[in-house]
Design a protein around this motif. Sequence first.
Motif, PDB file in Angstrom:
ATOM      1  N   ALA A  54      -3.408  -4.517   9.812  1.00  0.00           N
ATOM      2  CA  ALA A  54      -4.529  -3.522   9.686  1.00  0.00           C
ATOM      3  C   ALA A  54      -3.795  -2.102   9.607  1.00  0.00           C
ATOM      4  CB  ALA A  54      -5.341  -3.616  11.123  1.00  0.00           C
ATOM      5  N   THR A  55      -2.868  -1.829  10.529  1.00  0.00           N
ATOM      6  CA  THR A  55      -2.294  -0.494  10.603  1.00  0.00           C
ATOM      7  C   THR A  55      -1.601  -0.299   9.027  1.00  0.00           C
ATOM      8  OG1 THR A  55      -0.315  -1.226  11.734  1.00  0.00           O
ATOM      9  CG2 THR A  55      -2.207  -0.245  13.010  1.00  0.00           C
ATOM     10  N   ALA A  56      -0.836  -1.160   8.707  1.00  0.00           N
ATOM     11  CA  ALA A  56      -0.057  -1.128   7.419  1.00  0.00           C
ATOM     12  C   ALA A  56      -0.592  -0.891   6.368  1.00  0.00           C
ATOM     13  CB  ALA A  56       0.917  -2.305   7.396  1.00  0.00           C
ATOM     14  N   HIS A  57      -2.155  -1.378   6.136  1.00  0.00           N
ATOM     15  CA  HIS A  57      -2.796  -1.329   4.975  1.00  0.00           C
ATOM     16  C   HIS A  57      -4.230  -0.396   5.096  1.00  0.00           C
ATOM     17  CE1 HIS A  57      -0.390  -4.148   3.105  1.00  0.00           C
ATOM     18  NE2 HIS A  57      -0.529  -5.165   4.085  1.00  0.00           N
ATOM     19  N   GLY A  58      -3.882   0.334   6.148  1.00  0.00           N
ATOM     20  CA  GLY A  58      -5.041   1.525   6.416  1.00  0.00           C
ATOM     21  C   GLY A  58      -6.480   1.249   6.782  1.00  0.00           C
TER      22      GLY A  58
ATOM     23  N   SER B 286      -4.330   0.729  21.825  1.00  0.00           N
ATOM     24  CA  SER B 286      -2.840   1.278  21.598  1.00  0.00           C
ATOM     25  C   SER B 286      -2.571   1.211  19.989  1.00  0.00           C
ATOM     26  CB  SER B 286      -1.903   0.329  22.418  1.00  0.00           C
ATOM     27  OG  SER B 286      -0.735   0.857  22.070  1.00  0.00           O
ATOM     28  N   ALA B 287      -3.219   0.361  19.347  1.00  0.00           N
ATOM     29  CA  ALA B 287      -2.963   0.528  17.920  1.00  0.00           C
ATOM     30  C   ALA B 287      -3.616   1.236  17.140  1.00  0.00           C
ATOM     31  CB  ALA B 287      -3.016  -0.794  16.991  1.00  0.00           C
ATOM     32  N   GLY B 288      -4.705   1.742  17.754  1.00  0.00           N
ATOM     33  CA  GLY B 288      -5.805   2.768  16.959  1.00  0.00           C
ATOM     34  C   GLY B 288      -6.742   2.094  16.168  1.00  0.00           C
ATOM     35  N   ILE B 289      -6.864   0.885  16.442  1.00  0.00           N
ATOM     36  CA  ILE B 289      -7.692   0.082  15.287  1.00  0.00           C
ATOM     37  C   ILE B 289      -8.878  -0.346  16.273  1.00  0.00           C
ATOM     38  CG2 ILE B 289      -7.793  -2.193  14.069  1.00  0.00           C
ATOM     39  CD1 ILE B 289      -6.229  -0.215  12.854  1.00  0.00           C
ATOM     40  N   GLU B 290     -10.104  -0.533  15.687  1.00  0.00           N
ATOM     41  CA  GLU B 290     -11.346  -0.934  16.679  1.00  0.00           C
ATOM     42  C   GLU B 290     -11.645  -2.315  16.365  1.00  0.00           C
ATOM     43  OE1 GLU B 290     -14.906   1.995  15.892  1.00  0.00           O
ATOM     44  OE2 GLU B 290     -13.763   3.423  14.713  1.00  0.00           O
ATOM     45  N   ILE B 291     -12.315  -2.857  17.178  1.00  0.00           N
ATOM     46  CA  ILE B 291     -12.707  -4.335  17.160  1.00  0.00           C
ATOM     47  C   ILE B 291     -14.333  -3.900  16.514  1.00  0.00           C
ATOM     48  CG2 ILE B 291     -13.412  -6.384  18.101  1.00  0.00           C
ATOM     49  CD1 ILE B 291     -11.110  -5.728  20.220  1.00  0.00           C
ATOM     50  N   LEU B 292     -14.238  -4.209  15.352  1.00  0.00           N
ATOM     51  CA  LEU B 292     -15.769  -3.962  14.833  1.00  0.00           C
ATOM     52  C   LEU B 292     -16.909  -5.101  15.453  1.00  0.00           C
ATOM     53  CD1 LEU B 292     -17.898  -3.250  12.625  1.00  0.00           C
ATOM     54  CD2 LEU B 292     -16.606  -4.686  10.967  1.00  0.00           C
TER      55      LEU B 292
END
Length: 266
Positions: A22-26, A58-64
């Motif tokens: 998720a982080t690598a691909h935006g 921590s990763a800055g990714i949301e759980i939709l």
Amino acid sequence: MKLAFSTLGVPGLPLPDVLRLATAHGYHGVELRAHPEEPVHQGLGLVERADVAASFKSAGIEILGIAGYAQVAAPGEDEPVLDEIRSLVALARDLGAPFVRVFPGGGTEQSADEADATAARRLGTAARHAADAGVRILLETHDSHRTGADVTRVVGTVGHRQVGALWDLMHTWLGGEPVTDTFAALSPYLGYVQVKDIASADDTTPLPLGTGTLPLAECVALLNQENWDGWLCWEYEKRWYEGAAPLPEALGPGRELLTRLVTRTG
């Protein structure tokens, strides 16, 4: 609009690897398939749930959302279905996810009216629990309720803000419903949109976005036109099509395509 992908496309992949993709691909978020064969499911303990939530934060990714498999229109007793929905809602609450996905599952053993009534009754009951948890239950355009018109018959009857709709673009297209009609039906209830691509109605093997026949560009253009600012989630059904190409290599181009479509103004 924010962009996510579903873990249905990376079956069984450990969460640290999901987050790296998720982080690598935006991507802004991830839809988590809730199933015992996946890292996230209703059997997780409270400590494990806290760890999952912390790793995403921590990763800055949301759980939709939590993609569950409760079938709200299925024949049979209400309580087992309601128990499953409650467990999904509790999981979403503990992980900080705003949405839970449920299926219709009305089957062919009952009339459409009976299936609608069963689904509305169960969702109306579950809505009170969802409200307490701060989670919204979304009925997906799928199986017995493939189109926006089908789903609206149910969620419109429920009439509760914690019960909404999830637009799966493939199913509404297979149901012969134009995207303008789908949006008109679902817009008052719409939680988010699942996008994907396939070769044809006879070959639903998942393809990279933009390489198949689904009206993806038309759908996103309409959402732009209507100033809709929710989530687009790429649901690549790798779990059901083992011969499909791996998703990770397609995530970057898919995000780039969605970004172009989302930012297109003319």
